[in-house]
Design a protein around this motif. Sequence first.
Motif, PDB file in Angstrom:
ATOM      1  N   VAL A 115       3.106  -2.567   1.880  1.00 17.52           N
ATOM      2  CA  VAL A 115       3.111  -2.466   0.423  1.00 17.52           C
ATOM      3  C   VAL A 115       3.187  -1.001  -0.007  1.00 17.52           C
ATOM      4  CG1 VAL A 115       1.801  -2.940  -1.684  1.00 17.52           C
ATOM      5  CG2 VAL A 115       1.762  -4.583   0.205  1.00 17.52           C
ATOM      6  N   PHE A 145      -3.640  -7.237  -1.768  1.00 20.39           N
ATOM      7  CA  PHE A 145      -2.849  -6.868  -2.942  1.00 20.39           C
ATOM      8  C   PHE A 145      -2.394  -8.037  -3.804  1.00 20.39           C
ATOM      9  CE2 PHE A 145      -2.339  -3.020  -0.325  1.00 20.39           C
ATOM     10  CZ  PHE A 145      -2.696  -2.064  -1.265  1.00 20.39           C
ATOM     11  N   PHE A 148       3.026 -11.674  -4.762  1.00 19.43           N
ATOM     12  CA  PHE A 148       4.312 -10.992  -4.914  1.00 19.43           C
ATOM     13  C   PHE A 148       5.420 -12.036  -4.892  1.00 19.43           C
ATOM     14  CE2 PHE A 148       1.596  -7.722  -3.177  1.00 19.43           C
ATOM     15  CZ  PHE A 148       2.031  -6.555  -3.784  1.00 19.43           C
ATOM     16  N   LYS A 153       8.420  -7.916  -5.918  1.00 20.06           N
ATOM     17  CA  LYS A 153       7.791  -7.504  -7.172  1.00 20.06           C
ATOM     18  C   LYS A 153       6.378  -8.077  -7.282  1.00 20.06           C
ATOM     19  CE  LYS A 153      12.289  -7.321  -9.480  1.00 20.06           C
ATOM     20  NZ  LYS A 153      13.159  -7.935 -10.514  1.00 20.06           N
ATOM     21  N   SER A 154       5.446  -7.231  -7.712  1.00 22.28           N
ATOM     22  CA  SER A 154       4.060  -7.658  -7.854  1.00 22.28           C
ATOM     23  C   SER A 154       3.917  -8.640  -9.003  1.00 22.28           C
ATOM     24  CB  SER A 154       3.158  -6.446  -8.105  1.00 22.28           C
ATOM     25  OG  SER A 154       1.833  -6.858  -8.353  1.00 22.28           O
ATOM     26  N   SER A 156       0.724  -9.610  -9.839  1.00 20.45           N
ATOM     27  CA  SER A 156      -0.657  -9.422 -10.272  1.00 20.45           C
ATOM     28  C   SER A 156      -0.692  -8.785 -11.650  1.00 20.45           C
ATOM     29  CB  SER A 156      -1.416  -8.535  -9.276  1.00 20.45           C
ATOM     30  OG  SER A 156      -1.429  -9.125  -7.996  1.00 20.45           O
ATOM     31  N   LYS A 165       0.534   1.016  -9.053  1.00 21.22           N
ATOM     32  CA  LYS A 165       1.687   0.127  -9.051  1.00 21.22           C
ATOM     33  C   LYS A 165       2.015  -0.217  -7.597  1.00 21.22           C
ATOM     34  CE  LYS A 165       3.634   2.133 -13.272  1.00 21.22           C
ATOM     35  NZ  LYS A 165       4.790   2.846 -13.872  1.00 21.22           N
ATOM     36  N   THR A 166       2.248  -1.498  -7.341  1.00 20.34           N
ATOM     37  CA  THR A 166       2.490  -1.937  -5.966  1.00 20.34           C
ATOM     38  C   THR A 166       3.822  -2.660  -5.845  1.00 20.34           C
ATOM     39  OG1 THR A 166       1.252  -3.984  -6.371  1.00 20.34           O
ATOM     40  CG2 THR A 166       0.032  -2.125  -5.428  1.00 20.34           C
ATOM     41  N   GLN A 167       4.411  -2.572  -4.659  1.00 20.54           N
ATOM     42  CA  GLN A 167       5.700  -3.192  -4.385  1.00 20.54           C
ATOM     43  C   GLN A 167       5.730  -3.613  -2.921  1.00 20.54           C
ATOM     44  OE1 GLN A 167       8.655  -3.456  -6.487  1.00 20.54           O
ATOM     45  NE2 GLN A 167       9.379  -4.741  -4.798  1.00 20.54           N
TER      46      GLN A 167
END
Length: 213
Positions: A115, A145, A148, A153-154, A156, A165-167
């Motif tokens: 991630v 996390f 997704f 794309k997250s 959450s 920001k997470t991916q």
Amino acid sequence: MQHIDKRQVNIFSDDLRQLHFAELCNALYERELTHISQQKLNNISLLQRQIGGLKHHIKRAAYNLLQHQAPLEIDIHNASWQAKQAAKCPAKLLDFEKTLAWYHRPLELGVCASVHVNELGVEHIELDSIDRIDTEAAKLHLNKFGWFSLDGKSLSIQTDSKSAKTQLLKPTKGVLTAACCGHSWNHKGRSQPRLLTLRELMLSFSINWQTFR
């Protein structure tokens, strides 16, 4: 900083192997006890379980660092993986279609995933594991996390504008190397690597490096 090449491990004498094992255990104990001391835990039984399980998990991690077949070096003093850091975060090469193709295939629970985390311009790639798969909704859930979509794309909900920001990324050798070594970047370029948690370190041992290029 002392490094060892995995290919050299087999020529170490028993005494030297024991010394390296002890150094790795010491480094891991110091790191985990510091981490536990910084946690806000109101549950004493949970704290007791964490401390009680340290001996087993740390010995297992130290053993695996010395035995695992990975194209990475080991820093004995920090109990960490080491490799040359890319000038830019590998997540910059993100391709949604390739990510979708990778995760839109039969997957097993517990599989290691990577991630991209961007927190106020400071970036790193973190290891996590898949614990739920919803094929009908075309999404998956990671242990830390959350949800997704299969293109990464997250899903959450961020309740704080300052939240990271997470991916979800398609795993590649470059992505996994950055994650295992704790590589980090800011607006100036490379920054100080982060030390992996014991959980992340254990996840790194499950990677089959022959699968990735």
